[in-house]
Design a protein around this motif. Structure first.
Motif, PDB file in Angstrom:
ATOM      1  N   ILE A  38      -8.919   7.031  -5.160  1.00  0.00           N
ATOM      2  CA  ILE A  38      -9.087   6.209  -4.244  1.00  0.00           C
ATOM      3  C   ILE A  38      -9.920   7.014  -3.353  1.00  0.00           C
ATOM      4  O   ILE A  38     -10.722   6.163  -2.522  1.00  0.00           O
ATOM      5  CB  ILE A  38      -7.666   5.796  -3.565  1.00  0.00           C
ATOM      6  CG1 ILE A  38      -6.909   4.785  -4.458  1.00  0.00           C
ATOM      7  CG2 ILE A  38      -7.724   5.247  -1.967  1.00  0.00           C
ATOM      8  CD1 ILE A  38      -5.364   4.584  -3.904  1.00  0.00           C
ATOM      9  N   GLY A  72     -13.518   6.467  -4.498  1.00  0.00           N
ATOM     10  CA  GLY A  72     -13.902   5.219  -4.205  1.00  0.00           C
ATOM     11  C   GLY A  72     -14.361   4.887  -2.805  1.00  0.00           C
ATOM     12  O   GLY A  72     -15.286   4.256  -2.465  1.00  0.00           O
ATOM     13  N   TYR A  84     -12.508   2.534  -7.982  1.00  0.00           N
ATOM     14  CA  TYR A  84     -11.320   1.602  -7.529  1.00  0.00           C
ATOM     15  C   TYR A  84     -10.711   0.864  -8.756  1.00  0.00           C
ATOM     16  O   TYR A  84      -9.374   0.849  -8.824  1.00  0.00           O
ATOM     17  CB  TYR A  84     -11.539   0.695  -6.651  1.00  0.00           C
ATOM     18  CG  TYR A  84     -11.803   1.278  -5.157  1.00  0.00           C
ATOM     19  CD1 TYR A  84     -10.946   2.197  -4.763  1.00  0.00           C
ATOM     20  CD2 TYR A  84     -12.798   0.458  -4.122  1.00  0.00           C
ATOM     21  CE1 TYR A  84     -11.089   2.616  -3.384  1.00  0.00           C
ATOM     22  CE2 TYR A  84     -12.924   1.025  -2.861  1.00  0.00           C
ATOM     23  CZ  TYR A  84     -12.152   2.184  -2.550  1.00  0.00           C
ATOM     24  OH  TYR A  84     -12.218   2.558  -1.269  1.00  0.00           O
TER      25      TYR A  84
END
Length: 241
Positions: free
Chosen positions: A23, A26, A217
């Motif tokens: 995460i 991303g 993601y």
């Protein structure tokens, strides 16, 4: 009915750490996407703008926040004499070459102008500049920080692999009129005196950060789904009465 969840300890720790990393990557790509999209929009604004006609117009644009990187420009000035040009590495397909950067003064302001590259074998023939009037046309280029992997310059040999006025060439900023405020140079085009005839020059900058963002993601989503499936298959996740 109530949710029953008995996680695998090791797998859960690995998944949580991996999700945080994926995460974060991303999100970093999302931030890069925003920055590069804005930068390319600024470049396009500068590229398509009418040519600038003086150094004063460049500085006025900088003060107002108007993009000028890759803008076309033409102006009259005078090469400042008695200086040794900086020789900056220039990429050529056939041979090693160096591009002279000379200081030019115009209406009380100074700027460096990048002239025609010279072959390495002719580098020793470039001595001090001669004061002379010139008409220059080319592109405004903002100073860029040194890229990673670029070789270190050797000032004693006048071999420069990046050209930034601070701090390597700070002596120039103190020795030419208005030099202390120099933040750009002129990428001249030999033989061209009219900026209107110059082609629009756009940098070849890739902007794939949206794809990278989706990749990171997407991996996070896949990892989380696999984590849930493994717990469901082992009876550790589900609803019980």
């Amino acid at each position: 009915m109530r949710l029953h969840f008995r996680p695998f300890p090791g797998l859960t720790i690995f998944t949580v750490i991996s999700l945080i990393i994926l995460i974060a990557l991303g999100t970093w790509q999302y931030q890069r996407l925003q920055w590069k999209t804005a930068y390319l929009a600024e470049v396009e604004q500068a590229v398509t703008a009418p040519p600038l006609t003086s150094l004063a117009s460049v500085e006025a644009a900088l003060q107002s926040g108007t993009p000028v990187d890759f803008s076309r420009i033409e102006f009259d000035g005078d090469i400042i004499g008695g200086q040794t040009p900086f020789l900056v590495y220039s990429r050529r397909k056939t041979e090693l070459s160096w591009r002279p950067f000379v200081p030019v003064e115009s209406t009380g302001r100074a700027v460096f102008a990048a002239l025609t590259p010279v072959a390495d074998r002719a580098r020793g023939g470039i001595m001090t500049t001669t004061a002379e009037p010139v008409t220059l046309a080319g592109y405004v280029r903002m100073w860029q920080p040194k890229d990673r992997g670029v070789p270190n310059s050797t000032p004693d040999m006048n071999r420069w692999f990046s050209f930034n006025p601070m701090p390597d060439s700070a002596n120039w900023a103190d020795s030419v009129p208005g030099g202390a405020d120099m933040r750009y140079y002129i990428d001249t085009v030999p033989g061209v005196l009219d900026a209107d005839t110059l082609p629009l020059k756009r940098p070849n900058i890739r902007n794939n950060h949206f794809d990278y963002m989706l990749t990171w993601y997407g991996l996070a989503v896949v990892l989380f789904v696999i984590y849930l499936i493994l717990h469901i298959q082992r009876g550790r996740l589900g609803f019980r009465s």
